[in-house]
Design an enzyme around this catalytic site. Structure first.
Site, PDB file in Angstrom:
ATOM      1  N   ASP A 141     131.445  -5.876  18.290  1.00  0.00           N
ATOM      2  CA  ASP A 141     132.391  -6.147  19.376  1.00  0.00           C
ATOM      3  C   ASP A 141     132.071  -7.402  20.187  1.00  0.00           C
ATOM      4  O   ASP A 141     132.560  -7.557  21.307  1.00  0.00           O
ATOM      5  CB  ASP A 141     132.484  -4.929  20.299  1.00  0.00           C
ATOM      6  CG  ASP A 141     133.218  -3.779  19.625  1.00  0.00           C
ATOM      7  OD1 ASP A 141     134.286  -4.033  19.025  1.00  0.00           O
ATOM      8  OD2 ASP A 141     132.731  -2.638  19.683  1.00  0.00           O
ATOM      9  N   ASP A 201     140.307  -3.323  14.040  1.00  0.00           N
ATOM     10  CA  ASP A 201     139.982  -4.025  15.294  1.00  0.00           C
ATOM     11  C   ASP A 201     139.117  -5.274  15.049  1.00  0.00           C
ATOM     12  O   ASP A 201     139.138  -6.230  15.835  1.00  0.00           O
ATOM     13  CB  ASP A 201     139.203  -3.120  16.260  1.00  0.00           C
ATOM     14  CG  ASP A 201     139.674  -1.679  16.299  1.00  0.00           C
ATOM     15  OD1 ASP A 201     140.155  -1.183  15.263  1.00  0.00           O
ATOM     16  OD2 ASP A 201     139.523  -1.035  17.355  1.00  0.00           O
TER      17      ASP A 201
END
Ligand SMILES: *[C@@H]1O[C@H](CO)[C@@H](O)[C@H](O)[C@H]1NC(C)=O
Ligand SMILES: *[C@@H]1O[C@H](CO)[C@@H](O)[C@H](O)[C@H]1NC(C)=O
Ligand SMILES: *[C@@H]1O[C@H](CO)[C@@H](O)[C@H](O)[C@H]1NC(C)=O
Length: 434
Positions: A141, A201
């Protein structure tokens, strides 16, 4: 003189027509800026909410302690953010929103009631604690955490140290790439030899890799991004342009083991935020590579997304979940921002996409705007008199997977990333001079 006077007489009615409140609501259609929340009152409200949260712990001199908790979500019945640790995937969105407001006050030349020096001070203070994430290899992330914070700082202030933080983050992320799979590992440890999870994602990280590659002339970083994007086209998409959320590969052979979901309705459904990540991610990938394969898949994913919107234009949290169900306003705002980025690449070609983005923002603001905050002057300074609801949008859904326990599920919340992408999309509209 005479000429000037008569010319201005001629111009006056036109100017008044644009800036005066309508005489009767039926007679005028709202301007584009009113539709997308960029009129003065809406901009003030956006600023008040973000500034109000940023300044919550300020002392009498207007200085804040370096934040250690980062706003993430507001419960369905609440008004205040629940904070997360600096290492959480969402930690960058609140600082990032401050940078977007700084961009608005500087390069986008919007007069803001909080001056740009103050916004910069707040954005820096909210960003600084995230630097310790830059060497992490235990998460994918880093794009969200580092590019949306230090990346903005580097781009908006030319700060060399911030640029280096992003480059180091990109190199850390690159360590999660596996050439046998042809992808960057999303979850799990680098040493797991049995499972290799890739979530849709992850497409959102590629922008940082391409940017770091340009900054350093290190082609490897861009090649990793391109390989990841190609593998994702091959395995994450269905023929109709919809996406799976979570894939599991064998890290030793690269074989695809399974397709499923984490936050979505079912393993075979399309989770709307996942679809949105794919759209935004492939548009950024196309921007950097100009490879039409990435444009084609982005447009296919866009068509699917837009075709699944309900009559009021705000996406449900999963396109295959039973109706009625909760919405996910973050999904719509991620797509809107992506579509405007696409329009910026070719204004003659992507008009339909721009119009769809404007409509997404307008419809979302209609359905999901929270009560406004009260911004006013006290002792000659703009202050937030009453903050009230802290988020910019309601009706976000983190996770509504029916297989999870009630406490793990969370729908109809205020999400910091819904606000981030709303402001990003609005900044595109300003930047494009729309
Ligand atoms: C949006 O969220 C609010 C607050 O939780 C809720 O009252 C409302 O019903 C939601 N609207 C929709 C359309 O889901
Ligand atoms: C902007 O805010 C800063 C910090 O609060 C202050 O020092 C400065 O004087 C302000 N500048 C203007 C032009 O108001
Ligand atoms: C380019 O980036 C890759 C991936 O981070 C790294 O392994 C390699 O050493 C870098 N090359 C140079 C010349 O710095």
């Amino acid at each position: 003189m005479l000429w000037i006077a008569s010319l201005s007489l001629f111009l006056i009615p036109l100017q008044l027509g644009e800036c005066r409140p309508p005489l009767s609501p039926r007679q005028t259609t709202p301007s584009l800026h009113e539709r997308v929340g960029l009129d003065e009152a809406s901009q003030d409200n956006t600023l008040a909410k973000v500034y109000g949260v940023a300044m919550k712990n300020a002392n009498q001199f207007g200085n804040i302690p370096i934040p250690t908790g980062f706003p993430e979500w507001i419960s369905a019945k609440g008004t205040q953010y629940v904070n997360k640790d600096k290492g959480d995937w969402t930690a960058g969105f609140f600082p990032g929103t401050l940078w977007l407001l700084y961009q608005r006050a500087t390069t986008l030349k919007q007069t803001q009631k909080v001056n740009s020096t103050k916004l910069k001070y707040l954005a820096e203070a909210w960003t600084v604690n995230l630097e310790s994430n830059k060497g992490r290899t235990d998460t994918h992330d880093l794009g969200f955490m580092m590019h949306d914070t230090f990346g903005w700082k580097a781009k908006l202030t030319n700060d060399a140290q911030a640029r280096d933080v992003v480059i180091e983050s990109a190199k850390s992320l690159a360590r999660r790439f596996n050439p046998t799979v042809g992808a960057i590992r999303s979850w799990g440890s680098l040493t797991d030899n049995n499972n290799f999870n890739v979530i849709i994602d992850n497409m959102m990280n590629l922008d940082m890799l391409y940017w770091a590659s340009q900054q350093t002339s290190n082609k490897t970083l861009a090649d990793i991004a391109t390989t990841h994007a190609l593998t994702t086209i091959k395995n994450h998409f269905r023929a109709d342009g919809s996406t799976y959320h979570v894939l599991n590969y064998n890290p030793r052979t690269g074989a695809l083991l399974s397709r499923g979901t984490n936050q979505g309705y079912s393993d075979s459904s399309t989770w709307s935020r996942g679809q949105a990540w794919a759209i935004h991610g492939y548009i950024a990938t196309y921007k950097h590579t100009k490879d039409v394969r990435f444009l084609d898949i982005a447009l296919k994913a866009v068509n699917y997304f837009l075709s699944k919107l309900p009559a009021d234009g705000v996406p449900y949290w999963d396109f295959n979940a039973p109706l009625p169900g909760p919405r996910d306003t973050s999904a719509g705002m991620i797509v809107a921002s992506g579509l405007l980025q696409l329009y910026a690449l070719d204004r003659a070609r992507f008009v339909k996409e721009k119009d769809a983005a404007v409509k997404l923002i307008e419809d979302t603001l209609k359905l999901s705007s929270p009560p406004r905050s009260d911004f006013g002057v006290v002792n000659g300074q703009w202050v937030v008199k009453k903050l009230g609801y802290e988020g910019l949008l309601m009706n976000g859904t983190i996770d509504n997977n029916p297989g999870k326990t009630k406490t793990e599920r969370s729908a109809n919340t205020g999400l910091v990333y819904a606000g981030y992408y709303l402001v990003e999309a609005q900044n595109w509209i300003l930047q494009l001079g729309l």
